[in-house]
Write a protein that holds these residues in place. Structure first.
Motif, PDB file in Angstrom:
ATOM      1  N   ASP A  35     -60.449  26.942  21.929  1.00  0.00           N
ATOM      2  CA  ASP A  35     -60.186  26.379  20.891  1.00  0.00           C
ATOM      3  C   ASP A  35     -58.558  26.442  20.199  1.00  0.00           C
TER       4      ASP A  35
ATOM      5  N   PRO B 268     -58.956  21.501  24.604  1.00  0.00           N
ATOM      6  CA  PRO B 268     -59.248  20.165  24.800  1.00  0.00           C
ATOM      7  C   PRO B 268     -58.362  19.441  23.815  1.00  0.00           C
ATOM      8  N   ARG B 269     -57.742  19.875  22.769  1.00  0.00           N
ATOM      9  CA  ARG B 269     -56.961  19.255  21.908  1.00  0.00           C
ATOM     10  C   ARG B 269     -56.192  20.065  21.130  1.00  0.00           C
ATOM     11  N   MET B 270     -55.259  19.250  20.380  1.00  0.00           N
ATOM     12  CA  MET B 270     -53.921  20.070  19.933  1.00  0.00           C
ATOM     13  C   MET B 270     -54.195  20.271  18.296  1.00  0.00           C
ATOM     14  N   SER B 271     -55.234  20.941  17.891  1.00  0.00           N
ATOM     15  CA  SER B 271     -55.453  21.042  16.543  1.00  0.00           C
ATOM     16  C   SER B 271     -54.612  22.275  16.108  1.00  0.00           C
TER      17      SER B 271
ATOM     18  N   ILE C 151     -56.271  18.545  27.690  1.00  0.00           N
ATOM     19  CA  ILE C 151     -55.997  17.615  26.738  1.00  0.00           C
ATOM     20  C   ILE C 151     -56.065  16.320  26.913  1.00  0.00           C
ATOM     21  N   THR C 152     -56.711  15.498  26.205  1.00  0.00           N
ATOM     22  CA  THR C 152     -56.857  13.949  26.424  1.00  0.00           C
ATOM     23  C   THR C 152     -56.049  13.070  25.811  1.00  0.00           C
ATOM     24  N   GLU C 153     -55.685  13.525  24.554  1.00  0.00           N
ATOM     25  CA  GLU C 153     -54.774  12.733  23.658  1.00  0.00           C
ATOM     26  C   GLU C 153     -53.554  13.440  22.813  1.00  0.00           C
TER      27      GLU C 153
ATOM     28  N   ALA D  42     -52.591  14.018  19.926  1.00  0.00           N
ATOM     29  CA  ALA D  42     -52.669  13.925  18.717  1.00  0.00           C
ATOM     30  C   ALA D  42     -52.473  15.414  18.011  1.00  0.00           C
ATOM     31  N   GLY D  43     -52.125  15.343  16.733  1.00  0.00           N
ATOM     32  CA  GLY D  43     -52.139  16.569  16.108  1.00  0.00           C
ATOM     33  C   GLY D  43     -50.750  17.119  16.135  1.00  0.00           C
TER      34      GLY D  43
ATOM     35  N   ASN E 185     -52.589  17.785  32.392  1.00  0.00           N
ATOM     36  CA  ASN E 185     -53.809  17.732  31.540  1.00  0.00           C
ATOM     37  C   ASN E 185     -54.214  16.549  32.163  1.00  0.00           C
TER      38      ASN E 185
END
Length: 343
Positions: A82, A104-107, A125-127, A129-130, A145
């Motif tokens: 995370d 999985p994501r760039m939050s 990572i799939t998109e 975003a962030g 990725n």
């Protein structure tokens, strides 16, 4: 295993004066590859500027919150899933490496508003975003990725973007970096159309090797990039297609303005094609040349501004040979007539 003071002591280096000059402190710490699961002790070392905790077994980096002076953090090769756990609010941070985790994501990345370099290679990572708000970000690496398209770059000023080893088929979103991007890595993806590329006015280096580019008209889009000097385009279907040679040579000839002085006979480096010897206007390549040489000359005809192609330097002599080999018959071409600097 938990971090001990003895481990920290062994990893400290680079003694510097504190900001107020009252004492000397170690500002670098390297405790990588120790199978550590807990590094909370590091919270006591508030003067650290550079920290390497890569190659451990860490799930959470929030214990680093007290390190408010930290500028460079290496935390690759851990077990972080995370990004919220990986990104405590370290407001002085400029260089962050979270490669080879399971993010999985760039939050929460935007908490680091002074970040200049971000590496998230080898995650899930799939998109893209962030990233909004990272106005100082100059280098972004998301190699290996699961990205399928390029997006989320609006408002950024990235100069170096590395996206090799993904599943990218659509590249149009890269045009958001038209005024800043200087290096773009897109090797080993699924790209067949180079959309958005012709808008990258400052691009110097491009890697699109090992993709699905099958037509020379896609490569010719790059001729509009005045600063492009380094290109990797190997392992694409476009190379070795004989029917592409005539198209490229014809287009190059349509732009040629021959000099108004006489030239010496052509160099004897390579034999003429039968078509040239017969005075034909069809620009078929000399059959005697090896395929790899034909591929190289085909690309140099389309992109005469290059100085490096597929990892090899390009000389003025290479460019001159390419022009001579494809349809100038009995007349040698003066490289200077095409803006090619003599060696």
């Amino acid at each position: 295993m938990s971090l001990t003071r003895e481990m920290v002591k062994a990893g400290l280096s680079n003694l510097e004066s504190t900001t107020d000059g009252s004492s000397m402190v170690y500002v670098d710490c390297d405790i990588n590859d120790m199978n550590l699961e807990d590094v909370s002790l590091l919270g006591e070392y508030k003067h650290l500027l550079h920290l390497n905790i890569s190659g451990n077994l860490l799930h959470d980096l929030r214990c680093l919150q007290p390190l408010t002076s930290l500028r460079k953090l290496r935390a690759g090769g851990n077990r972080i899933k995370d990004a919220a756990d990986a990104c405590p609010k370290l407001f002085a941070l400029q260089d962050l490496d979270l490669s080879k985790n399971a993010i999985p994501r760039m939050s929460h990345v935007t908490d680091h508003k002074y970040l200049r370099k971000l590496c998230l290679d080898g995650n899930e990572i799939t998109e893209m975003a962030g990233l909004q708000g990272l106005e100082h970000l100059a280098e972004l690496s998301l190699k290996d990725n699961r990205l399928s398209f390029i997006g989320g770059l609006e408002g950024l000023k990235v100069r170096r973007l590395l996206l090799d080893g993904n599943e990218i088929a659509e590249t149009g979103g890269v045009a958001a970096l038209a005024q800043t991007l200087e290096e773009l890595g897109l090797g080993n993806n699924c790209i067949s159309v180079l959309s958005g590329m012709s808008e990258l006015a400052r691009l110097v280096k491009l890697d699109v090797s090992a993709n699905k580019i099958a037509h020379m008209d896609e490569v010719q889009k790059l001729s509009k990039l005045p600063h492009l000097r380094v290109l990797a385009v190997g392992e694409n279907p476009v190379l070795g297609h004989a029917d592409e040679y005539d198209e490229v040579a014809s287009e190059v000839h349509s732009d040629i303005v021959m000099p108004d002085h006489n030239h010496d006979p052509p160099e004897a480096d390579y034999p003429q094609s039968p078509a040239d010897a017969a005075g034909s206007t069809t620009f078929a390549p000399p059959a005697e040349l090896p395929r790899e040489v034909l591929d190289k000359y085909k690309l140099l005809l389309a992109l005469q501004q290059l100085t490096m192609l597929n990892g090899e330097p390009v000389s003025a002599k290479d460019k001159r040979k390419a022009l001579n080999a494809f349809g100038h018959g009995q007349q040698d071409v003066d490289a200077g007539a095409f803006g090619i600097n003599q060696p």
